[in-house]
Design an enzyme around this catalytic site. Structure first.
Site, PDB file in Angstrom:
ATOM      1  N   ARG A 106       0.869  -1.183   0.000  1.00  0.00           N
ATOM      2  CA  ARG A 106       0.000   0.000   0.000  1.00  0.00           C
ATOM      3  C   ARG A 106       0.900   1.226   0.000  1.00  0.00           C
ATOM      4  O   ARG A 106       1.691   1.423   0.921  1.00  0.00           O
ATOM      5  CB  ARG A 106      -0.907   0.003   1.226  1.00  0.00           C
ATOM      6  CG  ARG A 106      -1.661   1.304   1.407  1.00  0.00           C
ATOM      7  CD  ARG A 106      -2.752   1.248   2.456  1.00  0.00           C
ATOM      8  NE  ARG A 106      -3.888   0.487   1.982  1.00  0.00           N
ATOM      9  CZ  ARG A 106      -5.124   0.566   2.520  1.00  0.00           C
ATOM     10  NH1 ARG A 106      -5.348   1.400   3.524  1.00  0.00           N
ATOM     11  NH2 ARG A 106      -6.113  -0.161   2.054  1.00  0.00           N
ATOM     12  N   HIS A 133      -7.537   0.589  -6.272  1.00  0.00           N
ATOM     13  CA  HIS A 133      -7.734  -0.282  -5.099  1.00  0.00           C
ATOM     14  C   HIS A 133      -8.395  -1.574  -5.609  1.00  0.00           C
ATOM     15  O   HIS A 133      -9.560  -1.854  -5.330  1.00  0.00           O
ATOM     16  CB  HIS A 133      -8.603   0.431  -4.070  1.00  0.00           C
ATOM     17  CG  HIS A 133      -8.540  -0.142  -2.690  1.00  0.00           C
ATOM     18  ND1 HIS A 133      -7.700  -1.190  -2.345  1.00  0.00           N
ATOM     19  CD2 HIS A 133      -9.210   0.187  -1.547  1.00  0.00           C
ATOM     20  CE1 HIS A 133      -7.874  -1.466  -1.060  1.00  0.00           C
ATOM     21  NE2 HIS A 133      -8.779  -0.658  -0.561  1.00  0.00           N
ATOM     22  N   GLN A 136     -10.256  -4.169  -3.321  1.00  0.00           N
ATOM     23  CA  GLN A 136     -11.538  -3.664  -2.840  1.00  0.00           C
ATOM     24  C   GLN A 136     -12.646  -3.942  -3.868  1.00  0.00           C
ATOM     25  O   GLN A 136     -13.734  -4.406  -3.516  1.00  0.00           O
ATOM     26  CB  GLN A 136     -11.422  -2.142  -2.597  1.00  0.00           C
ATOM     27  CG  GLN A 136     -12.693  -1.494  -2.121  1.00  0.00           C
ATOM     28  CD  GLN A 136     -13.079  -1.907  -0.711  1.00  0.00           C
ATOM     29  OE1 GLN A 136     -12.296  -1.800   0.203  1.00  0.00           O
ATOM     30  NE2 GLN A 136     -14.304  -2.394  -0.537  1.00  0.00           N
ATOM     31  N   ASP A 227     -17.389   6.676  -1.061  1.00  0.00           N
ATOM     32  CA  ASP A 227     -16.117   6.603  -0.333  1.00  0.00           C
ATOM     33  C   ASP A 227     -15.867   8.006   0.217  1.00  0.00           C
ATOM     34  O   ASP A 227     -16.573   8.961  -0.144  1.00  0.00           O
ATOM     35  CB  ASP A 227     -15.003   6.160  -1.317  1.00  0.00           C
ATOM     36  CG  ASP A 227     -13.633   6.024  -0.656  1.00  0.00           C
ATOM     37  OD1 ASP A 227     -13.567   5.951   0.587  1.00  0.00           O
ATOM     38  OD2 ASP A 227     -12.621   5.993  -1.384  1.00  0.00           O
ATOM     39  N   CYS A 267     -16.616   1.504   1.146  1.00  0.00           N
ATOM     40  CA  CYS A 267     -15.435   0.656   1.386  1.00  0.00           C
ATOM     41  C   CYS A 267     -14.920   0.778   2.816  1.00  0.00           C
ATOM     42  O   CYS A 267     -14.185  -0.094   3.277  1.00  0.00           O
ATOM     43  CB  CYS A 267     -14.341   0.996   0.389  1.00  0.00           C
ATOM     44  SG  CYS A 267     -13.819   2.721   0.491  1.00  0.00           S
ATOM     45  N   ARG A 295     -13.842  -8.778   2.041  1.00  0.00           N
ATOM     46  CA  ARG A 295     -12.425  -8.534   1.754  1.00  0.00           C
ATOM     47  C   ARG A 295     -11.606  -9.793   2.087  1.00  0.00           C
ATOM     48  O   ARG A 295     -10.695 -10.173   1.362  1.00  0.00           O
ATOM     49  CB  ARG A 295     -11.884  -7.347   2.588  1.00  0.00           C
ATOM     50  CG  ARG A 295     -12.547  -5.992   2.343  1.00  0.00           C
ATOM     51  CD  ARG A 295     -12.251  -5.457   0.956  1.00  0.00           C
ATOM     52  NE  ARG A 295     -10.841  -5.447   0.632  1.00  0.00           N
ATOM     53  CZ  ARG A 295      -9.967  -4.502   0.978  1.00  0.00           C
ATOM     54  NH1 ARG A 295     -10.379  -3.461   1.650  1.00  0.00           N
ATOM     55  NH2 ARG A 295      -8.687  -4.576   0.624  1.00  0.00           N
TER      56      ARG A 295
HETATM   57  N1  NVA Z   1     -10.071   6.490  -1.137  1.00  0.00           N
HETATM   58  C1  NVA Z   1      -9.669   6.105   0.195  1.00  0.00           C
HETATM   59  C2  NVA Z   1      -9.892   4.656   0.389  1.00  0.00           C
HETATM   60  C3  NVA Z   1      -9.504   4.123   1.740  1.00  0.00           C
HETATM   61  C4  NVA Z   1      -9.756   2.647   1.860  1.00  0.00           C
HETATM   62  C5  NVA Z   1      -8.210   6.475   0.415  1.00  0.00           C
HETATM   63  O1  NVA Z   1      -7.408   6.281  -0.509  1.00  0.00           O
HETATM   64  O2  NVA Z   1      -7.870   6.970   1.478  1.00  0.00           O
HETATM   65  N1   CP Z   2     -11.344  -0.326   2.618  1.00  0.00           N
HETATM   66  C1   CP Z   2     -10.055  -0.374   3.015  1.00  0.00           C
HETATM   67  O1   CP Z   2      -9.132  -0.583   2.221  1.00  0.00           O
HETATM   68  O2   CP Z   2      -9.890  -0.153   4.344  1.00  0.00           O
HETATM   69  P1   CP Z   2      -8.500  -0.014   5.109  1.00  0.00           P
HETATM   70  O3   CP Z   2      -7.920   1.335   4.736  1.00  0.00           O
HETATM   71  O4   CP Z   2      -8.865  -0.100   6.557  1.00  0.00           O
HETATM   72  O5   CP Z   2      -7.588  -1.121   4.661  1.00  0.00           O
END
Ligand code: NVA
Ligand code: CP
Length: 308
Positions: A106, A133, A136, A227, A267, A295
């Site tokens: 990540r 993502h 997801q 989101d 999500c 997930r």
């Molecule tokens: N769009 C959000 C998703 C978190 C799971 C982010 O990138 O922070």
């Molecule tokens: N939806 C998701 O990716 O959540 P986290 O940021 O908690 O991993």
């Protein structure tokens, strides 16, 4: 009994890395893992987790998935490994490839993930970047399939920021032949390169709709999805975005425009009463916690297809 098919591509760094058949296969496998009708043994296999951003669902679902498959995980925290010191990715990737069997990463830039994938000799999974993502999106469509049985003919309306989650939803939707509508304020549309590429899958153009009108996008939709308006790394834009996204919250009024049996997805993590009301999260239409659970089942399926 279902059998595990290996993915054609070594990596899963974009939703484009898998074919329509492979998405269907992962969803079917995930369903079997969920019902506990099926398991495989990945004893001795090790998943390395490199997370430059916070995570609850992605990190824990990967850890539990690996435990259920008989394998293990190593948390390669960038601040306590040499990654935080700035060791070149090409060195880290080649070294970790000699210890681990797969990496889930990540990070911010997609190009960082691509650099890992270039140098690693083991599979690399996108655990979220600013662009995509993909894990997801697999869980999202598993949740939709569970609810409606059939994906064909369903309308998924995403209301909010054209971000990483929206981008992967669009691509995965295109692979599955599902109508995906995106409603976002002007200037916050999904990535135009990915949109263009997704619209060419299965001649998908007519199933992909981008609008600036949340009501129009929600009309008779089977799924309303949102989101956060400001993603991780965009904290300094929060005030501005909160103003510009006014009118884009999923509330009971917007939900009333969707199909009668519509479900609501997010999500997570959510800002309650910002992009979605507390009332809708807790409503009978919400499948947000089933989506979060899924997930885990999807990670099990994905790891199986990459490692078995
Ligand atoms: N769009 C959000 C998703 C978190 C799971 C982010 O990138 O922070
Ligand atoms: N939806 C998701 O990716 O959540 P986290 O940021 O908690 O991993």
């Amino acid at each position: 009994m279902i059998k595990v098919n290996k993915l054609v591509n070594k990596n899963f760094i974009s939703s484009f890395d898998i074919s329509s058949q492979e998405v269907h296969h992962i969803l079917e496998l995930a369903k079997n893992f969920k019902s506990k009708d099926f398991n495989i043994n990945l004893q001795g296999k090790v998943l390395g987790l490199i997370f430059d951003k916070s995570s609850t669902r992605t990190r824990v679902s990967f850890q539990v998935a690996m435990a259920r498959l008989g394998g293990t995980t190593i948390d390669l925290n960038p601040t306590t490994s040499q990654i935080g010191r700035g060791e070149p990715i090409r060195d880290t990737a080649r070294v970790l490839s000699r210890y681990c069997d797969v990496l889930a990463i990540r990070t911010f830039k997609q190009s960082v993930l691509e650099e890992y994938a270039k140098w690693a000799t083991i599979p690399v999974i996108n655990a979220l970047t600013d662009l995509e993502h993909p894990c997801q999106a697999l869980a999202d469509f598993l949740t939709i399939k569970e609810e409606f049985g059939e994906l064909k003919g369903k309308v998924v309306s995403y209301i909010g920021d054209g971000n990483n989650v929206a981008n992967s939803l669009i691509i995965c939707g295109a692979l599955l032949g599902v109508e995906v509508r995106i409603a976002c304020p002007k200037g916050y549309e999904p990535n135009s390169f990915l949109l263009d590429k997704a619209s060419k899958i299965n001649d998908n153009k007519s199933l992909l709709k981008i609008t600036n009108d949340p009501s129009c996008a929600s009309l008779d939709a089977n799924v309303l999805y949102t989101d956060v308006w400001s993603s991780m790394g965009e904290e300094n834009q929060k005030e501005q975005k909160d103003k510009e996204f006014n009118g884009f919250a999923i509330d009971s009024n917007l939900l009333s425009k969707a199909a009668k049996d519509a479900i609501v997805l997010h999500c997570l993590p959510a800002y309650r009463d910002k992009e979605i009301t507390d009332e809708v999260i807790e409503s009978k239409n919400s499948r947000i916690f089933e989506q979060a659970e899924n997930r885990l089942h999807v990670q099990q399926a994905l790891l199986s297809c990459l490692l078995y």
